[in-house]
Design an enzyme around this catalytic site. Structure first.
Site, mmCIF file in Angstrom:
data_model
loop_
_atom_site.group_PDB
_atom_site.id
_atom_site.type_symbol
_atom_site.label_atom_id
_atom_site.label_comp_id
_atom_site.label_asym_id
_atom_site.label_seq_id
_atom_site.Cartn_x
_atom_site.Cartn_y
_atom_site.Cartn_z
ATOM 1 N N LYS A 174 0.851 -1.186 0.000
ATOM 2 C CA LYS A 174 0.000 0.000 0.000
ATOM 3 C C LYS A 174 0.887 1.237 0.000
ATOM 4 O O LYS A 174 1.440 1.645 1.021
ATOM 5 C CB LYS A 174 -0.922 0.052 1.222
ATOM 6 N N GLU A 177 -1.352 7.283 -0.619
ATOM 7 C CA GLU A 177 -2.418 7.581 -1.572
ATOM 8 C C GLU A 177 -2.148 8.834 -2.394
ATOM 9 O O GLU A 177 -2.795 9.052 -3.418
ATOM 10 C CB GLU A 177 -3.756 7.719 -0.843
ATOM 11 N N GLY A 227 6.346 5.665 8.437
ATOM 12 C CA GLY A 227 5.456 6.818 8.464
ATOM 13 C C GLY A 227 5.400 7.456 9.829
ATOM 14 O O GLY A 227 6.356 7.398 10.605
ATOM 15 N N ILE A 229 4.312 8.558 13.740
ATOM 16 C CA ILE A 229 4.338 7.818 14.995
ATOM 17 C C ILE A 229 2.946 7.413 15.472
ATOM 18 O O ILE A 229 2.751 6.310 15.992
ATOM 19 C CB ILE A 229 5.083 8.636 16.077
ATOM 20 N N GLY A 232 1.837 4.484 13.544
ATOM 21 C CA GLY A 232 2.604 3.323 14.003
ATOM 22 C C GLY A 232 2.028 2.715 15.273
ATOM 23 O O GLY A 232 1.949 1.490 15.410
ATOM 24 N N GLU A 249 9.237 2.095 11.169
ATOM 25 C CA GLU A 249 10.171 3.225 11.117
ATOM 26 C C GLU A 249 9.323 4.474 11.197
ATOM 27 O O GLU A 249 8.581 4.791 10.267
ATOM 28 C CB GLU A 249 11.004 3.188 9.836
ATOM 29 N N CYS A 283 12.876 11.635 6.894
ATOM 30 C CA CYS A 283 12.783 11.140 8.277
ATOM 31 C C CYS A 283 14.074 11.344 9.043
ATOM 32 O O CYS A 283 14.061 11.509 10.262
ATOM 33 C CB CYS A 283 12.367 9.673 8.284
ATOM 34 N N GLU A 384 8.577 16.389 15.452
ATOM 35 C CA GLU A 384 9.007 16.286 14.061
ATOM 36 C C GLU A 384 8.146 17.199 13.186
ATOM 37 O O GLU A 384 6.954 16.967 13.002
ATOM 38 C CB GLU A 384 8.906 14.841 13.574
#
Length: 489
Positions: A174, A177, A227, A229, A232, A249, A283, A384
């Site tokens: 995936k 998008e 991607g 946090i 995740g 990650e 990142c 971030e």
């Protein structure tokens, strides 16, 4: 350009016929229309991958033959560098030079894992039991869900696709998008090469509609995600349904430490590259600059001068040094952090706004930005931002720099600039990060593992361990002289 899902060896529309417009962040032109997959499409792809794994065609293909197919993918990418680079720049806005470099790196990733495919024949270990043999082998983990970000669409996909295929797994990919173009193109190359039906499946769509079902399905054995946090953490919770293996990650807030004894011009140049490459949408971006107090003011003065001269523009213009941010929503997020930084008391030394150039008004551009007088408790230092925003802090001692560098929830990467090798080694040992660069910033290559400490995630991509992530360990014990046990007489 019409983009479809690729499921069980067929290009298909989304079951509910959904469509998403893909736009060029440089000028907001529509460049493609993509299928908008849903849970139904995802379940269909999972079923295809499950059948393909369970029927054993791919997993039982000799490892050397799997490696050869993975190598052919790398060759196809090399043969299509210009087309893939063009699509990547259209999709992300990054410079064409960077996109070309990405494609060469991507080809090398496939070549590297192709070479590893047949190198692990298992390990014989000494058995303490007479008349027996003991062997440790690695076997493919099964069906893999793979979810990639928008900033490096094909590079991040390659880090997942190559080891999964080399190890003998089947998969559902995936992509983001909003940047699916190059991933779709590579699946076309898979089809040309003859990757068996069901082995590699592609579903386009959102995280909620496609990513969540991958995480929740009991037929998926591993989810690899790169991607944000919060996403995740959601994947971790969802994966508990069948205690599936996950590899995450989740970004970083990466420190760049500059000591007085570093080469000044090199350190300035590297600091600019660390934070402004691809508009800071990296990142591992060096978005936290820690400068020894004795050179702080001089260093900042030179940084501001250089940052103000960075040329923004169309990624296809060879003179462009940095392109736009990825979307209107993302630029708005960066702008909110500018307000937060000012409210927290940081000093805006340069940038902090959109450019005035007429030719940039249709794109999602934002000026390279530097905040000074920053402290560790500020949100702009801790969170971030994922944009062209640099925070600068001063330090007096190596231990103070280390303490500041480690003082975030992240631990992806960091750098230290000094000509004192003992100091460099001392600092690198103390930094709680998955990658530490000494007198450099950003280099990575297929042979070296990539991943983070702390809330930057766990698991590794690239390197030998990147292949091992897609395997299970099995111990095989053989009794060469079987006898009755006699326990229950």
């Amino acid at each position: 350009m019409q983009l479809h899902n690729y499921i069980d060896g067929q290009w298909v529309e989304a079951i509910k016929k959904g469509q998403r417009e893909i736009i060029n962040p440089f000028n907001q032109e529509i460049i493609a229309s993509a299928a908008e997959g849903t849970k139904e499409d995802t379940e269909k792809a999972i079923a295809a991958a499950r059948r393909a794994f369970d029927n054993g065609e791919w997993v039982n293909t000799p490892a050397s033959e799997r490696g050869e197919i993975v190598r052919q993918i790398g060759e196809k990418i090399q043969a299509n560098v210009e087309e893939l680079a063009r699509l990547e720049t259209l999709d992300t806005g990054k410079t064409i030079e960077e996109s070309r470099g990405d494609m060469n790196d991507i080809a090398n990733v496939f070549f590297y894992f192709a070479g590893l495919a047949d190198k692990d024949g298992g390990e014989l270990i000494e058995s303490p039991i007479p008349d027996s043999t003991s062997k440790v082998v690695r076997e493919p983990i099964g069906v893999c869900g793979q979810i990639t970000p928008w900033n490096y669409p094909l590079l991040q996909a390659a880090w997942k696709l190559a080891p999964a295929l080399a190890a003998g797994n089947t998969l559902i990919m995936k992509p983001s998008e909003i940047t699916p173009l190059t991933t779709v193109k590579v699946f076309e190359l898979f089809e040309e090469i003859g990757v068996p039906a069901g082995v590699a499946n592609l579903v386009l769509g959102t995280g909620a509609e496609v990513g969540a079902p991958l995480s929740e399905s009991t037929d998926v054995d591993l989810v690899s995600f790169t991607g944000g946090i919060e996403t995740g953490k959601t994947i971790m919770r969802s994966a508990s349904v069948n205690v599936k293996k996950i590899a995450l990650e989740l970004g970083g807030k990466n420190p760049n430490i500059v000591f007085t004894d570093a080469d000044f011009d090199t350190a300035v140049d590297q600091a600019l590259n660390a934070v402004y490459f691809h508009g800071g949408q990296v990142c591992s971006a060096g978005s936290r600059l820690l400068v020894e107090e004795s050179i702080h003011d001089q260093f900042v003065e030179e940084l501001v001068k250089r940052a103000s001269r960075i040329k923004l523009g169309n990624g296809f213009d060879e003179a462009t040094e940095s392109g736009p941010l990825i979307s209107q929503e993302h630029r708005a997020k960066v702008e909110r952090y500018i307000d937060i930084g000012l409210e927290e008391g940081a000093t805006l030394a340069v940038g902090g706004k959109r450019p005035n150039d007429a030719e940039l008004q249709d794109g999602f551009f934002f000026l390279p930005t530097i905040f000074t007088n920053c402290t560790a408790d500020m949100r702009i230092v801790q969170e971030e931002i994922f944009g062209p925003v640099l925070t600068v802090e001063a330090f007096r001692t190596a231990d103070e720099a280390i303490e500041k560098a480690n003082d975030t929830i992240y631990g992806l990467a960091g750098a230290v600039f000094t000509n004192d090798i003992d100091k460099a080694e001392y600092v690198s040992r103390k930094l709680r990060m998955g990658t530490v660069w000494i007198n450099d910033f950003h280099p990575y290559f297929a042979q070296a593992p990539w991943g983070g400490y702390k809330q930057s995630g766990f698991g590794r991509e690239l390197g030998k361990i990147g292949l091992e992530e897609y395997t299970e360990v099995k111990h095989v014990f053989r009794n060469t002289n079987p006898q009755p046990v006699g326990w229950f007489n």
